[in-house]
Motif scaffolding. Structure first.
Motif, short mmCIF file in Angstrom:
data_model
loop_
_atom_site.label_atom_id
_atom_site.label_comp_id
_atom_site.label_asym_id
_atom_site.label_seq_id
_atom_site.Cartn_x
_atom_site.Cartn_y
_atom_site.Cartn_z
N UNK A 81 -13.54 -2.25 7.07
CA UNK A 81 -14.52 -1.24 7.49
C UNK A 81 -14.48 -0.02 6.58
N UNK A 82 -13.27 0.32 6.13
CA UNK A 82 -13.08 1.54 5.34
C UNK A 82 -12.86 1.28 3.86
N UNK A 83 -12.72 0.01 3.48
CA UNK A 83 -12.39 -0.36 2.09
C UNK A 83 -11.09 0.30 1.65
N UNK A 84 -10.10 0.29 2.54
CA UNK A 84 -8.80 0.89 2.23
C UNK A 84 -7.68 -0.07 2.62
N UNK A 85 -6.63 -0.11 1.80
CA UNK A 85 -5.36 -0.77 2.10
C UNK A 85 -5.44 -2.29 2.16
N UNK A 86 -6.53 -2.87 1.66
CA UNK A 86 -6.64 -4.32 1.50
C UNK A 86 -7.41 -4.56 0.21
N UNK A 87 -6.73 -4.97 -0.86
CA UNK A 87 -7.41 -5.12 -2.16
C UNK A 87 -8.56 -6.10 -2.09
N UNK A 88 -9.53 -5.89 -2.97
CA UNK A 88 -10.67 -6.81 -3.05
C UNK A 88 -10.44 -7.90 -4.10
N UNK A 89 -9.62 -7.63 -5.09
CA UNK A 89 -9.31 -8.65 -6.10
C UNK A 89 -8.55 -9.78 -5.42
N UNK A 90 -8.94 -11.01 -5.71
CA UNK A 90 -8.48 -12.15 -4.93
C UNK A 90 -6.96 -12.29 -4.89
N UNK A 91 -6.31 -12.19 -6.03
CA UNK A 91 -4.86 -12.38 -6.06
C UNK A 91 -4.14 -11.34 -5.23
N UNK A 92 -4.52 -10.08 -5.39
CA UNK A 92 -3.88 -9.00 -4.64
C UNK A 92 -4.22 -9.08 -3.16
N UNK A 94 -4.84 -11.86 -1.37
CA UNK A 94 -4.07 -12.92 -0.72
C UNK A 94 -2.58 -12.59 -0.68
N UNK A 95 -2.09 -11.85 -1.66
CA UNK A 95 -0.71 -11.40 -1.60
C UNK A 95 -0.50 -10.50 -0.39
N UNK A 96 -1.46 -9.61 -0.14
CA UNK A 96 -1.39 -8.73 1.02
C UNK A 96 -1.46 -9.52 2.31
N UNK A 97 -2.39 -10.47 2.38
CA UNK A 97 -2.54 -11.25 3.61
C UNK A 97 -1.32 -12.12 3.88
N UNK A 155 3.00 -5.67 -3.46
CA UNK A 155 2.78 -5.26 -4.84
C UNK A 155 3.13 -3.79 -5.00
N UNK A 156 2.49 -3.15 -5.93
CA UNK A 156 2.80 -1.74 -6.19
C UNK A 156 1.85 -0.78 -5.50
N UNK A 157 1.00 -1.30 -4.63
CA UNK A 157 0.11 -0.46 -3.82
C UNK A 157 0.46 -0.61 -2.34
N UNK A 158 0.34 0.47 -1.63
CA UNK A 158 0.54 0.53 -0.17
C UNK A 158 -0.62 -0.18 0.51
N UNK A 159 -0.33 -1.13 1.40
CA UNK A 159 -1.38 -1.93 2.03
C UNK A 159 -1.10 -2.12 3.51
N UNK A 160 -1.99 -2.86 4.15
CA UNK A 160 -1.79 -3.18 5.57
C UNK A 160 -0.54 -4.02 5.79
#
Length: 230
Positions: A81-92, A94-97, A155-160
């Protein structure tokens, strides 16, 4: 406006933190799980599994209201909803998920069992305490290895993935964990705990929560009421 139905537990804190991190406008509705609020028909209409948290977004997809339960699903929804804390690039992405699913399927359930048998169970069962304490240590080890490679869980970014995992590590003492034995987790934990939005998020409903000491609360959480048809 997002209405969040919740309580001051690790799963509740995930969503409180996410709402604070994203800056979305929200209202909190306490669901006192020790008093049995989770079994009330109105709440079950939103969360049929009688678990907190749940949300109702008055401005959901297509401008229509959306109700949602399960903290992991809520985090994904709020991230998209906010386009924050979940990367849009596929690899990043799925790593987050995958690390989000690690929390949902492993870290949360196993640490929850560790809490139960070490702290709340009326009978101290050595086998259960040892089993779940050892599993807690194994999971912290998995996290420590990963966090030795990357700054954050995915990764090196803060995510969900971090937002989901952090609240479960706040009670490490109750889990039989010595955080100093997991230096990468300790570094990660302290960095997240210092974030202003996290400080605000874990304070949501904190003053309303009471220690689990009375028989009614234990019945609501662990007794026959939990397994009755509602």
């Amino acid at each position: 406006m997002i209405d969040v139905y919740s309580w001051a537990t690790p799963n509740g804190h995930k969503v409180h933190i996410m709402l604070e991190e994203t800056g979305l406008e929200y209202r909190v509705h306490p669901v006192n799980i020790g008093a049995g609020d989770q079994f009330k028909p109105d709440f079950l209409g939103i969360s049929p599994n009688n678990k907190i948290p749940a949300i109702v977004d008055s401005d959901g997809p297509g401008g229509k209201p959306l109700s949602l339960f399960e903290s992991g699903a809520i985090l994904i929804y709020l991230a998209e909803k906010t386009a924050k804390f979940l990367p849009t690039e596929a690899g990043a992405r799925y790593a987050t998920l995958q690390w989000l699913m690690f929390q949902m399927g492993g870290l949360g359930p196993m640490l929850g069992q560790t809490h139960h048998f070490r702290i709340y169970a009326p009978e101290k069962i050595d086998y259960a305490i040892n089993r779940y304490t050892n599993e807690a240590k194994r999971l912290y080890g998995v996290m420590d290895t990963q966090l030795g490679k990357t700054q954050y869980m995915a990764g090196n970014d803060y995510t969900i993935a971090d937002i989901a995992s952090f609240p479960w590590t706040r009670s490490w003492q109750n889990q039989g964990i010595e955080l100093a034995e997991f230096p990468n987790v300790k570094r990660w934990h302290e960095a997240i705990a210092a974030r202003p939005a996290v400080i605000r998020g874990v304070d949501v409903l904190a003053s309303a929560r009471q220690a689990l000491t009375d028989d009614k609360a234990r019945e609501m959480l662990f007794g026959a009421t939990q397994y009755a048809k509602h």
